[in-house]
Scaffold this motif. Structure first.
Motif, PDB file in Angstrom:
ATOM      1  N   ALA A 270     -30.979   7.194 -88.622  1.00  0.00           N
ATOM      2  CA  ALA A 270     -32.312   6.616 -88.402  1.00  0.00           C
ATOM      3  C   ALA A 270     -32.273   5.515 -87.351  1.00  0.00           C
ATOM      4  O   ALA A 270     -33.138   5.448 -86.470  1.00  0.00           O
ATOM      5  N   LEU A 271     -31.264   4.642 -87.421  1.00  0.00           N
ATOM      6  CA  LEU A 271     -31.165   3.539 -86.468  1.00  0.00           C
ATOM      7  C   LEU A 271     -30.844   4.024 -85.060  1.00  0.00           C
ATOM      8  O   LEU A 271     -31.129   3.326 -84.076  1.00  0.00           O
ATOM      9  N   GLY A 272     -30.279   5.225 -84.959  1.00  0.00           N
ATOM     10  CA  GLY A 272     -29.930   5.750 -83.645  1.00  0.00           C
ATOM     11  C   GLY A 272     -31.041   6.522 -82.959  1.00  0.00           C
ATOM     12  O   GLY A 272     -30.875   6.963 -81.815  1.00  0.00           O
ATOM     13  N   LEU A 273     -32.180   6.681 -83.614  1.00  0.00           N
ATOM     14  CA  LEU A 273     -33.287   7.434 -83.020  1.00  0.00           C
ATOM     15  C   LEU A 273     -34.025   6.604 -81.976  1.00  0.00           C
ATOM     16  O   LEU A 273     -34.081   5.375 -82.058  1.00  0.00           O
ATOM     17  N   GLU A 274     -34.601   7.293 -81.005  1.00  0.00           N
ATOM     18  CA  GLU A 274     -35.376   6.626 -79.970  1.00  0.00           C
ATOM     19  C   GLU A 274     -36.741   6.219 -80.539  1.00  0.00           C
ATOM     20  O   GLU A 274     -37.270   6.887 -81.438  1.00  0.00           O
ATOM     21  N   PRO A 275     -37.330   5.127 -80.047  1.00  0.00           N
ATOM     22  CA  PRO A 275     -38.656   4.699 -80.526  1.00  0.00           C
ATOM     23  C   PRO A 275     -39.714   5.781 -80.437  1.00  0.00           C
ATOM     24  O   PRO A 275     -40.620   5.855 -81.269  1.00  0.00           O
ATOM     25  N   THR A 276     -39.577   6.649 -79.412  1.00  0.00           N
ATOM     26  CA  THR A 276     -40.578   7.699 -79.230  1.00  0.00           C
ATOM     27  C   THR A 276     -40.498   8.785 -80.309  1.00  0.00           C
ATOM     28  O   THR A 276     -41.423   9.599 -80.439  1.00  0.00           O
ATOM     29  N   GLN A 277     -39.410   8.819 -81.065  1.00  0.00           N
ATOM     30  CA  GLN A 277     -39.261   9.834 -82.104  1.00  0.00           C
ATOM     31  C   GLN A 277     -39.976   9.441 -83.398  1.00  0.00           C
ATOM     32  O   GLN A 277     -40.074  10.247 -84.321  1.00  0.00           O
ATOM     33  N   TRP A 278     -40.441   8.199 -83.467  1.00  0.00           N
ATOM     34  CA  TRP A 278     -41.114   7.723 -84.683  1.00  0.00           C
ATOM     35  C   TRP A 278     -42.624   7.839 -84.525  1.00  0.00           C
ATOM     36  O   TRP A 278     -43.166   7.595 -83.448  1.00  0.00           O
ATOM     37  N   GLN A 279     -43.293   8.206 -85.622  1.00  0.00           N
ATOM     38  CA  GLN A 279     -44.752   8.290 -85.626  1.00  0.00           C
ATOM     39  C   GLN A 279     -45.301   7.521 -86.824  1.00  0.00           C
ATOM     40  O   GLN A 279     -44.719   7.550 -87.904  1.00  0.00           O
ATOM     41  N   SER A 280     -46.420   6.859 -86.600  1.00  0.00           N
ATOM     42  CA  SER A 280     -47.097   6.146 -87.684  1.00  0.00           C
ATOM     43  C   SER A 280     -48.083   7.110 -88.341  1.00  0.00           C
ATOM     44  O   SER A 280     -48.963   7.649 -87.672  1.00  0.00           O
ATOM     45  N   ILE A 281     -47.918   7.337 -89.654  1.00  0.00           N
ATOM     46  CA  ILE A 281     -48.723   8.319 -90.372  1.00  0.00           C
ATOM     47  C   ILE A 281     -49.361   7.704 -91.610  1.00  0.00           C
ATOM     48  O   ILE A 281     -48.706   6.973 -92.361  1.00  0.00           O
TER      49      ILE A 281
END
Length: 310
Positions: A270-281
């Motif tokens: 999770a900490l290694g993911l890029e910011p663009t891979q996260w979505q607010s739902i």
């Protein structure tokens, strides 16, 4: 109101068919009315006082006998409740099996299974009983279809305590995930639909539980903790060691020395993911406002340590 009372009477008649003896009907009726009464405590004593203010003692004895000593089957009662309720549930948008456990705070130490353990109702460790359940759910609601009291190890191993409390000889210690797995297996054997299983991390972190669901042909969505290890994209174990010419053929995967040859814990992924891979739902309507969280989806493979060798 008249129609509702008639429906209630039909419901009691349906449940009463599973009691085994007609003389238990009065106990069932009194107990069900007591459960629906506006009482702060839904135990036998306040129920008896509410149902028979002038004969509380005798009503208490009859209710207690029905609940604690009559040999009717709780499994049969759950089955009959399901027969009544499930046809009214709408599964057009899908259904789910929800695995959970419920804690009941207790003051003493004589109730079966009571021990100092985590109590979800209190949100902390405390003196309580815990029951494991499997519920059938749709968008509009849910219904318990299996329910079993969890017997802690100290209870299971204490013969004197078991005999005093009336714990049957065939009730042995089982972990909560083992109880849940057995409940689901029983439901599947009875022909229950193979809906997706939902469970929190208390069950999701157990490899054997997940594998058991897969073996039954069930899909699942379960929680895990950040310490669970997985093989994310670009990571994979080494193959089995080459045969040396002697002995059995190696079949276990191996861990390598390089980072890409070792599994990672979920937190690292999770900490290694890029910011663009996260979505607010927005994921649920709360009491005062809509609940919103950040989510990311990554395909990974569980790293089963028992299949690995350094």
């Amino acid at each position: 109101m008249k129609d509702e009372l008639q429906e209630f009477e039909r419901y009691l008649e349906h449940l009463g068919g599973g009691l085994g003896h007609a003389d238990r009907q009065a106990g069932l009726r009194g107990y069900c009315i007591g459960l629906m009464a506006p009482l702060a405590r839904k135990s036998v004593e306040p129920m008896a006082a509410h149902l028979a203010p002038q004969a509380t003692r005798s009503r208490h004895q009859s209710l207690h006998h029905f609940v604690a000593q009559s040999s009717w089957s709780d499994e049969e009662m759950l089955r009959r409740v399901a027969q009544w309720v499930v046809p009214a549930m709408d599964f057009e948008d899908g259904g789910w099996w929800i695995v959970d456990d419920t804690g009941f705070p207790k003051q003493g130490e004589h109730s079966v299974g009571v021990a100092r353990q985590y109590c979800g109702m209190l949100g902390k460790q405390d003196n309580c009983q815990v029951a494991v359940s499997v519920s059938l759910a749709c968008q509009a609601g849910s219904l318990p279809t299996a329910w079993q009291l969890y017997l802690p190890q100290q209870w299971a191993d204490d013969r004197a305590r078991r005999e005093k409390a009336g714990v049957p000889e065939d009730v042995l210690f089982a972990t909560k995930w083992q109880i849940a797995q057995a409940q689901i297996e029983h439901l599947v054997e009875q022909g229950a639909p193979k809906h997706t299983v939902l469970a929190d991390a208390g069950y999701g972190v157990v490899t054997a539980f997940r594998e058991g669901l897969t073996a039954m042909g069930l899909t699942y969505v379960v929680g895990v903790t950040g310490q669970v290890t997985v093989w994310p994209p670009g990571h994979a174990p080494l193959g089995p060691r080459p045969r040396s010419g002697r002995g059995v053929v190696a079949t276990r995967q191996r861990l390598g020395d390089a980072r890409h040859e070792r599994p990672l814990c979920v937190k690292e992924v999770a900490l290694g993911l890029e910011p663009t891979q996260w979505q607010s739902i927005e994921w649920r309507e709360g009491t005062n406002f809509t609940l919103r969280s950040r989510f990311a989806r990554v395909r990974v493979h569980a790293a089963h340590r028992e299949h690995l060798r350094t």
